[in-house]
Structure formats: C-alpha cells, structure tokens
Design an enzyme around this catalytic site. Sequence first.
Site, short mmCIF file in Angstrom:
data_model
loop_
_atom_site.label_atom_id
_atom_site.label_comp_id
_atom_site.label_asym_id
_atom_site.label_seq_id
_atom_site.Cartn_x
_atom_site.Cartn_y
_atom_site.Cartn_z
N HIS A 1 0.82 -1.21 0.00
CA HIS A 1 0.00 0.00 0.00
C HIS A 1 0.85 1.27 0.00
CE1 HIS A 1 -2.28 -3.27 1.94
NE2 HIS A 1 -3.16 -2.92 1.04
N GLY A 2 2.14 1.11 -0.33
CA GLY A 2 2.97 2.27 -0.55
C GLY A 2 3.40 3.05 0.67
#
Lengths: 406, 183
Positions: free
Chosen positions: B148-149
């Site tokens: 999810h970065g």
Amino acid sequence: MSTEKSRLMKAWEWHEQRLPIGHFLDHSLGSKYPAPKNLNYWWNFGSLALFMLVTMIITGVFLAMNYTAHVTLAFSSVERIMRDVNNGWLIRYMHANGASFFFIVVYIHIFRGLYYGSYKPPREVLWWMGVVIYLLMMATAFMGYVLPWGQMSFWGATVITNLFSAIPAVGDAIVTLLWGGFSVDNPTLNRFFALHYLLPFVIVGVVFIHIWALHIPGSNNPLGIDAAPADKIPFFPYYVAKDVFGLGVFLMAYFAVVFWLPNAMGHPLNYVPANPMVTPPHIVPEWYYLPFYAILRAIPDKLLGVVAMFGSILILFVLPWLDRHPVRSATFRPIFKIFFWIFLANAVLLGYCGSQAAEGWPLIASRIGTFWYFFHFIVLLPLLSWIETPKPLPASISQPVLSPAE
Amino acid sequence: MANTAHAHAAAAQGETRRDFLLHSTVAVGAVGTAMMVWPLINSMNPAADTLALASTEFSIAGVAEGSGITVVWRGKPVFVRHRTAAEIEQAKKDDTADLRDPATDAKRAQKPAYLILVGVCTHLGCIPLGMKTGEPRGDFGGFFCPCHGSHYDTSGRIRKGPAPLNLAVPPYQYISDTTVRVG
C-alpha cells in the site's frame, strides 16, 4: 413501565413478528409446553443428554484446533494438547470422559424408556429417532476413539472395520473401501476425523426431530397413562428448574471424574503409540460397547456373530411391535417389571463378559446372556403382551392422590 | 408456618425467598459458565511449545556494510541491516524531521551500525522491500512496502504512506560482539 412498554420490549416484539424465536422456544421448552406433573428424576436424563451433546461439540471444536489427523503426528499432537496447550488437559479430559458420561446418561434415558414403556403408541417414531441417535453416537464415539492413534485406537479400528468383512461376497471390498487402503492407515485416520467432526451435527439434527416427535404426544410419565390437561404443568419454570438442579448434581459427578479420575474409564494401552506390527494381547473396546462385544464373541461364527451384534441394537426398532401390551408403565406390570430388572442385570453381565478374555466361564456366561437378550425381546415380551394381567390403572394422575385407596 | 409468615412479610417489601433463589442460581450459573468459557478461549492463545520458540539467536559477523540479513523470529522476518556511514548520518539528521511516529535513531539502534527491525509493515502486515540489492527502498532510502505504498527511512521510521507507526524494534541484546539474541 406499566403503561408504556420499554424500548427493549418493543424491539423484541418487532423481532418476534419477523422471526418468532422466543415463541418457538417457549413452545418447545418453555411455559407453553405442558408436561405431566408427576415426572420423576429419571426424566432428567433427556436434557442431560442434550447438555452432553453440546459439551462434546464445544470441547471437540477446540480440540480440533490443535489436533493433527496424520499417522505420524496424531499421537504427539494429542500429547501436545495435554502438555502444552493452555488448559488442553481440561478440554481433552472433558471430551474423553464426556463420551463416557454421554453414554451413561443415554443408557439411563433408554432404560427409563424401557421401564415406563415410552416406546409404545403413540411414541414409536420418537423411539425410532432415539435409536438412530444411539447408533450415530456409537459410530461417532468409535471414530473419536481412533483419533489419538494409540494402540487401542489402531486395533479397535482394525477389529471394528473388519466386522464388515463378514458380509458375504462384498465384505472384503467394503473393508478396503472403509480403509482407503489395504490396512487401517493414514487415509482411514483422515476420513475418521472428517466423519467424527460431521456426525455430531447430524445427531443435532436427529435430536431436533426427536424433540419434535416428543412434542406431538407430549412426555410419557411414570404412571404411563395419558395425562389430562389438568394433570400437566408448564415446562418452564417447573421442569427447567428441576433439570437445572439435576444438571448441578450431574456436573459434580462429571467433573469429579474429569479432575480426579480422568483415566479411570480409558485403557492405559492407548497411551502407547499405534503399532501396526504388534497387536496387544487383550484388546477391549470402550466400556459402552462391551455388552455388544460380548454378543459378538459369544457366537462361534463370524457372520452370525456380526449379525447378532448389529441385530441386538436393530431389534430396538421393532420393540413397539414386540411388546404390544396396552399398559405402558412397569409399575402396573408386575411380571414385566421382574423381567425388566433381569434384562438390565443381563446387560450388565454381558458388559462384564465383554471386558474379559473370551474363554472359560465368561464365554459361557456371554452365550447364556446373548440367548437371554434375544429371548427377552423375541419370546418374553410378545408372550407377556398376551398373558400378563396388569394392576388396575388410576383414572388420572391426580386420582391416587386425591382419593387414596381405602 | 413461621417460614411462610416470614416469606409473606418479605414479599411485602418486594423481596422474596424465591427471588433470592433465582438470583443466586443465575449468579452461580453465570460464574460457572464464565469459568468454563475462559479455559476454552485461553486454549487458543499460544501454547507452551509456541512460547518456548519465542527467542532466536544469530551472528552478525558476516554481514557486510551496506547489506543485511533477514532472520525468522516468532514466524516473522527480522531485518538486520549493516548500515553505511551515510545512512547513519541521514538517520540522525532526520531525528528532527517532521516524523509521524517520533523517535531518535539512537533509541532505535543499540549500535548505530546495525539496524534491527521487525520486517512487518505497521499498516497491514506485508513485508517491506529494501533488504535485497536492487529492491526499491522508497523516497527516504530505507524500506518501501509495495502493498500500500508506505515509505520508511534509514532508521525504519514511517515517513510517507498509510502506515501509522515506525517499523518495530524487537527486544534484543548483544550476547557478544557478533551474536544477537532477539526475543
């Protein structure tokens, strides 16, 4: 409160109109279910059986979380439950002894039905469902006993599955099918675990039908006569309170064994890991199978022995037509009453014989006992149906109390 | 009959023997049920054999500067990174940056050269990249979680992305100069 219903009550009624679960329970085991007012403590064992069924399912689910159904891991996974899992010893001892107590409760429940004629019209289907539950229990308990994969597990599984090899022509094929191989092995253990998890829920289903069938005529009672509405009291609170009291007494006995005699009803050899190369010198099933094991061994013929063993249980299905005496309760059948106690003693004798080696006097006694078992059902009960004169029945449950005989 | 009279008197005050029996029965039943429910639930907690495997030891002798190893502790990856001087420098400099989960690099690494972290993203449990050469290390040169970065800096602190907390520092100690015990 008196004029305005609380919000909670309104929410409850809203829900009841859509799913009348409270209504259902009230009619099943609540104030809308009238039961004869003269039920004695032998009538506690139905609810106790239900309690044990629930206990077995709950403890079983938690055991399954830690059990491994594989021949190389099953035994050690059970020992891990005993040693490492938090409270694992308690859950396993509750489950293992729970099986015994479930059978104790159910045997009392069955013999109560036999004594008071609860199998007679109009309760034949109710009785059938009970016999089905009993058969399912035996299958479930047998497969559960295999899971720890000790010596008794393995050789019990071998012997019981080999019973089916007695079937002419297709016997061996059936046994191979049951095993999933050429001996009791990993495929057998896997399917036994799957079925051991499944069957209790089948039992729950049949219990529902059993209770449904009970509600059509209502409970039998110690006098065995039909109870007039005036002779009935609501199940709640009267019998709920009585069942709860009985449960308290029962729990003391159950947990006394769980805590202080947890292995009294088990066999020490099942703490030896299964060895397919060595049969223990004297193998016995769990105590609740012993009478039937004695019947199996009493007959010196493989097929007939198996037929007699299964027949001894299946004969219960036709009991309502073997005993056609119009009076239900043994209280008013002096001759039947004597033979009931002889039958019970004979069942205990068979159980003892089943625990002994099949030789010497226990073998002879088990042959006499087997004969008597079937003689009771096939000859005595039909005969007594014809010739036995019952004592006079009271006109109602209240009558003997309200107008005592001279 | 005395009992009956007594019961009637009590009933007038709204308390009866039956109420007492009912309430005490329910209380005993509730306590008994709770005493049974707890062992069942507790059986789902880690068992003794699981707890016995709760620590792990490893050597950092062969870990060259600028590289790292990943060891398994409680079934999870633990990053052991031998930081370069530049990375340590950057980490200390970032102590005063705008941190979501403020912590100084000195508190996060017992020996500045070795950064020891639980390699589990604090967002939803993926393993961040950055331990192997060639893997993306995010905008801050530390670790980058591809799920999810989330971007972590050279001290494993969360700098950008959805994760709420820094990569956790497990309890560990140096048994010798080159041996570490985690847990």
